[in-house]
Motif scaffolding. Structure first.
Motif, short mmCIF file in Angstrom:
data_model
loop_
_atom_site.label_atom_id
_atom_site.label_comp_id
_atom_site.label_asym_id
_atom_site.label_seq_id
_atom_site.Cartn_x
_atom_site.Cartn_y
_atom_site.Cartn_z
N ARG C 12 0.82 -1.21 0.00
CA ARG C 12 0.00 0.00 0.00
C ARG C 12 0.86 1.27 0.00
NH1 ARG C 12 -4.91 1.48 4.21
NH2 ARG C 12 -5.45 3.45 3.21
N HIS C 13 1.86 1.28 0.87
CA HIS C 13 2.68 2.48 0.96
C HIS C 13 3.52 2.67 -0.30
CE1 HIS C 13 4.22 5.89 3.10
NE2 HIS C 13 5.42 5.58 2.67
N LYS C 14 3.99 1.57 -0.84
CA LYS C 14 4.78 1.62 -2.09
C LYS C 14 3.94 2.23 -3.21
CE LYS C 14 8.43 0.28 -4.55
NZ LYS C 14 8.00 0.77 -5.84
N GLN C 15 2.68 1.85 -3.27
CA GLN C 15 1.77 2.40 -4.29
C GLN C 15 1.62 3.92 -4.09
OE1 GLN C 15 0.27 0.42 -6.78
NE2 GLN C 15 0.02 2.49 -7.61
N ILE C 74 6.08 2.11 8.97
CA ILE C 74 6.02 2.32 7.52
C ILE C 74 7.44 2.43 6.94
CG2 ILE C 74 5.39 4.04 5.75
CD1 ILE C 74 2.79 4.53 7.42
N TYR C 75 8.30 3.21 7.57
CA TYR C 75 9.66 3.34 7.04
C TYR C 75 10.46 2.05 7.19
CZ TYR C 75 8.90 8.22 6.02
OH TYR C 75 8.43 9.38 5.48
N LEU C 76 10.25 1.35 8.30
CA LEU C 76 10.92 0.05 8.46
C LEU C 76 10.55 -0.92 7.34
CD1 LEU C 76 10.83 -1.32 12.12
CD2 LEU C 76 12.81 -0.62 10.79
N ASN D 98 -2.05 10.11 5.06
CA ASN D 98 -1.06 10.54 4.06
C ASN D 98 -1.68 10.67 2.68
OD1 ASN D 98 1.21 10.83 5.68
ND2 ASN D 98 1.83 8.70 5.45
N GLU D 99 -2.55 9.72 2.34
CA GLU D 99 -3.17 9.74 1.02
C GLU D 99 -4.02 10.99 0.83
OE1 GLU D 99 -2.99 4.88 1.03
OE2 GLU D 99 -4.93 5.86 1.31
#
Lengths: 123, 123, 123, 123
Positions: C12-15, C74-76, D98-99
């Motif tokens: 999800r975060h990559k998207q 999220i960053y990890l 964030n989105e």
């Protein structure tokens, strides 16, 4: 003979860096990462201690702590040196701002911590 | 009038702390946490920049960076003050150790970074 | 509907990142800096608290803490994603190493902290 | 057999802690310090690398990085466990925020980094 001067310290460390061809790696960006590493090593000495124990560390540990503090100071002065910032002057300016931001009369009774004043409407 | 002296800086900040009844919170343990916070704020200015950009930050950003560096220095001197450590002397001792640890003749050719020398048998 | 899966989270975060053209900035180097920033924001919530207070933070503060923890996670997962590391598997391997490194029978009496065992010959 | 579940991971690590009488030291305050230490160790692997090099680290170094990431995850889940926070749910909530905060249409042209959008009136 050494004095209490940070300019002298940075001059010495800068020479050390130049003599080893490391100048190219000493970008402010990289130096902030190096500072992060040293702060982590400093924190390691205190993480499992109580507040009281953290004041009474033994001599051997104090020497190790002094070395981590030294590393932090070296990188702080290097970042300042690379960016042309007068670090001690900046610290005195910050002291002035703090003195105005936290008026002394607000903290005369009881034990109000910085965040309890600053964030008093936040939580 | 300010000089380049860290002792003067710490005396000033210590007075600021005492005037607000914060002394009890200024354990070395807590102060290392405060230092961590300030380093995080410093790193924030550089994290998405390239190496080159990190040298060329604009004046407004430089002022903000100077303020974070100042906060870091204040906490470093406070930790040293609480523990009775002479911070600048410790930094010069560390410089000496570094000068011995990384002999200048090992870095004359090419671009060998600190970790490539220190960790040369590690990876 | 969300599950407890980190792979889903990172996808999800990559998207999110790709949709905003940020992929180029998400080097492991930069992401470790972003993690540093978030950890600093997390530490800020606890630095002036006592050990006991740190367990009993009010709901509003807990929400703020949860947000910082979320950023860290999220960053990890992003760093792990960029490097092709299975983060949860790595954590279980680390647990195994820890279980061997600190034999349970060494800690049955009194209150020996990790560093008092690991560093017992150091200080 | 391990799954991708953080709850399982935290249960395992909590057992490890309880078996060694360390529970009393695992305050959220102390655990944030432990996290700081691990992040410092992680950053150490990347500080002198270029952006490109940070993607292409060799296998041995990748194993060391995986171990630091694992330590970070363990402490993140421990902090969450101590405070009763559902870490993965919090991360998904943060993704949602964030989105909304960084609308995708604002980032279609050129290369606008997060801070160039968020701080656009700041510097």
């Amino acid at each position: 003979m050494t004095t209490d001067s940070l300019k002298e310290l940075d001059k010495r460390h800068k020479q050390f860096v130049d003599d080893r061809n490391w100048q190219q790696h000493q970008s402010p960006k990289n130096l902030t990462m190096a500072l992060t590493v040293e702060v982590g090593e400093l924190v390691e000495h205190f993480m499992w201690l109580s507040r009281e124990e953290s004041w009474k560390i033994e001599e051997k540990k104090k020497d190790a702590v002094a070395e981590e503090l030294a590393d932090c100071l070296i990188y702080l002065t290097r970042i300042s040196g690379e960016l042309g910032i007068d670090l001690v002057a900046a610290a005195h300016e910050k002291c002035e701002r703090n003195e105005r931001k936290y008026p002394v009369e607000e903290f005369q009774e009881g034990y109000r911590r910085p965040h309890e004043y600053k964030d008093k409407d936040k939580y």
